[in-house]
Write an enzyme that holds these catalytic residues in place. Structure first.
Site, PDB file in Angstrom:
ATOM      1  N   SER A 297       8.309  -5.151   2.610  1.00 28.46           N
ATOM      2  CA  SER A 297       8.033  -4.678   1.156  1.00 28.46           C
ATOM      3  C   SER A 297       8.823  -3.269   0.974  1.00 28.46           C
ATOM      4  O   SER A 297       8.931  -2.840  -0.228  1.00 28.46           O
ATOM      5  CB  SER A 297       6.553  -4.421   1.265  1.00 28.46           C
ATOM      6  N   HIS A 298       9.171  -2.448   1.682  1.00 26.98           N
ATOM      7  CA  HIS A 298       9.925  -1.450   1.409  1.00 26.98           C
ATOM      8  C   HIS A 298      11.718  -1.683   1.856  1.00 26.98           C
ATOM      9  O   HIS A 298      12.288  -0.728   2.314  1.00 26.98           O
ATOM     10  CB  HIS A 298       9.511  -0.015   2.161  1.00 26.98           C
TER      11      HIS A 298
ATOM     12  N   GLU B 288       0.132  -5.366  -1.493  1.00 29.03           N
ATOM     13  CA  GLU B 288      -0.475  -6.447  -0.991  1.00 29.03           C
ATOM     14  C   GLU B 288      -1.367  -6.958  -1.911  1.00 29.03           C
ATOM     15  O   GLU B 288      -1.579  -8.266  -1.938  1.00 29.03           O
ATOM     16  CB  GLU B 288      -1.443  -5.590   0.039  1.00 29.03           C
TER      17      GLU B 288
END
Lengths: 333, 333
Positions: free
Chosen positions: B41-42, B182
């Site tokens: 996600s990063h 999320e």
């Protein structure tokens, strides 16, 4: 009782068990502040705890705190094994000066005995216009997330923020799921504790309060609380050359004394980054507080300040049983 | 893909959307580090986010960071509206020098656009032997405990501790109950979220992911997480003269860009308090880490370092659909 009467009683009892006068005054002040703010577990009840620590030889009753400057923006007070309050009082003006001079500074309290909350420290700094963060380990009673054996203390984190014209924004909480005293209260009352509070000595979840006290408590907030508990150990243990919670418990050697070790306090002067715009930016913080309170949520310190206002006006009520126990300290006094 | 190939692709695509070369290199490095460490996600996915921020005019693509020293132990980098990475890179050596000189120092990044995790900052400082704490607000998406309306950002806290001979102890977590991404993933998958994740726009608890995104998320750990979220707002907002999460979201004005604002990083030199005993006390920290790992619990950074070792040996797998989206950035490249 009025706060003045409570203070005189606490001072007298602490001196009666052999605490030096300047320690007795500093320690009494913290207990009175706790009682005044409605924190019964950190109030005058702690006279019993402090007296027990003195009798058990855990605390040096006449320790002379020694202030030093190990770095340009660093202050150290070696408490010499005495209670933390006098050491903090000696370090406070030096930390304030260092923070104003450098913009940020840190104070390490070393070799001190802790029994109190941390909010008095951060509140004292915020009252002088500084932002403050304080941490201290305790005894190893808390398991890391993913484990069941005690490594961390209850490891509180306290933070203070100055609010012009009113009491500071202050919080102070244990990184354990609850205060240890809360489990102790359940044990005394014969009540079960929630299953997510801790483990027994074999590492199994349990609702038996005594089993948790003999086993391990959990951290709050799962792996995040556990990470913060580790940070507290590191900052107020190895970073300042003082004990971790495991080392403190080992040193206690079963005497049941209060934790011995260190505390780290970081202070930041808002004027450092903000200069002449300090007031304008502090006002923006007030806008955030207003947005919290406007929806009916409370600021962390609100309940304590409300109790304080009541106590200042009306005094405090000390339960008869506790008062009798206090009066028995040190024989007749 | 090898990490070198991924880096070259990221740099090329960032330049293709108009980012200046030094910004493109610094931003690409952070994305490659995220992908390398298994933080999808990063990771390289953030190319899409960064490109969108550039296209929307949220970020100044050729901003020149300006370093200043507002106090003896204070460093400021005005990022001029550019991405945070280059501003941090410019401030890093100045902060390191200030911390070594004074024992403790603070770096404020101002007017920067954030899309990344904070662990790269604290890891970089810990790699140089310093203890580091970093905080940043984001957009107002999170309700305070006791309320249901957004005030706080996801407000991460990151901490780094140097470990001689191995990768630092590092944690980095949002003070919201989960990462916002999320909830976004649940929305895309049409899945309900747990009821304790957030509220709808009317303030009612809901399991509808989109309703939470349009309403408010909760903090982790109840009132304790909420207190920490407030601390992050204050430290990296008003204290350094930069925006709170509410102000950042208002400034965005519905463009959907990454948060704009500040970041505060505090660095402490262990040698300040410890002098020649630094190595001995760092070894005591290792004993605590060993007590955590001996019971089967993981250190916060363990999973990320394991992914790093795999990625360095084997490269990373970029999903075909994501790769196609990346290749479409900036037209043909």
């Amino acid at each position: 009782m009025t706060l003045a009467a409570l203070r005189a009683l606490a001072q007298a009892k602490l001196k009666a068990v052999g605490l030096a006068a300047d320690h007795a005054d500093a320690v009494a002040e913290t207990m009175v502040a706790g009682e005044r703010d409605g924190c019964a577990s950190h109030g005058i009840y702690r006279l019993l705890v402090a007296a027990a620590s003195v009798r058990a030889g855990v605390v040096v009753p006449d320790a002379r705190p020694v202030v030093s400057r190990p770095g340009k923006a660093l202050v150290r007070v070696d408490g010499g094994g005495g209670f933390a309050q006098l050491a903090f009082a000696r370090g406070l003006p030096v930390l304030v000066e260092a923070a104003r001079t450098h913009g940020i500074a840190a104070l390490a309290l070393n070799h001190v005995v802790h029994f109190a909350a941390l909010w008095p420290e951060v509140e004292a700094l915020a009252e002088q216009g500084l932002v403050a963060l304080a941490v201290t380990p305790s005894h190893a009673w808390v398991a890391p997330a993913g484990g069941t054996k005690p490594v961390f203390g209850t490891n509180p984190i306290a933070f203070g923020w100055p609010r012009p014209g009113q009491a500071p924004f202050v919080f102070d909480f244990a990184t354990s799921v609850v205060a240890r005293g809360e489990i102790e209260l359940h044990r005394r009352a014969g009540l079960p504790v929630p299953e997510d509070w801790g483990y027994d000595a074999e590492g199994a979840p349990t609702t038996d309060a005594k089993a948790v006290l003999d086993g391990a408590m959990r951290t709050f907030g799962g792996h995040k609380g556990s990470a913060l508990a580790a940070m507290v150990e590191l900052l107020a243990g190895p970073l300042i050359g003082d004990m971790t919670s495991r080392e403190s418990l080992a040193r206690d050697g079963g005497r049941g004394g209060s934790p011995i070790g260190g505390e780290l306090i970081v202070a930041i002067d808002p004027a450092g980054f903000l200069g002449e715009e300090t007031a304008a930016h502090l006002a923006r913080a007030e806008a955030m507080f207003a947005a919290i309170e406007a929806q009916g949520a409370r600021l962390p310190s609100a309940r304590r300040y409300a109790a304080r206002a009541r106590s200042l006006a009306e005094g405090v009520v000390v339960p008869a049983a506790l008062h009798a126990e206090i009066m028995a300290i040190g024989g007749a006094a």
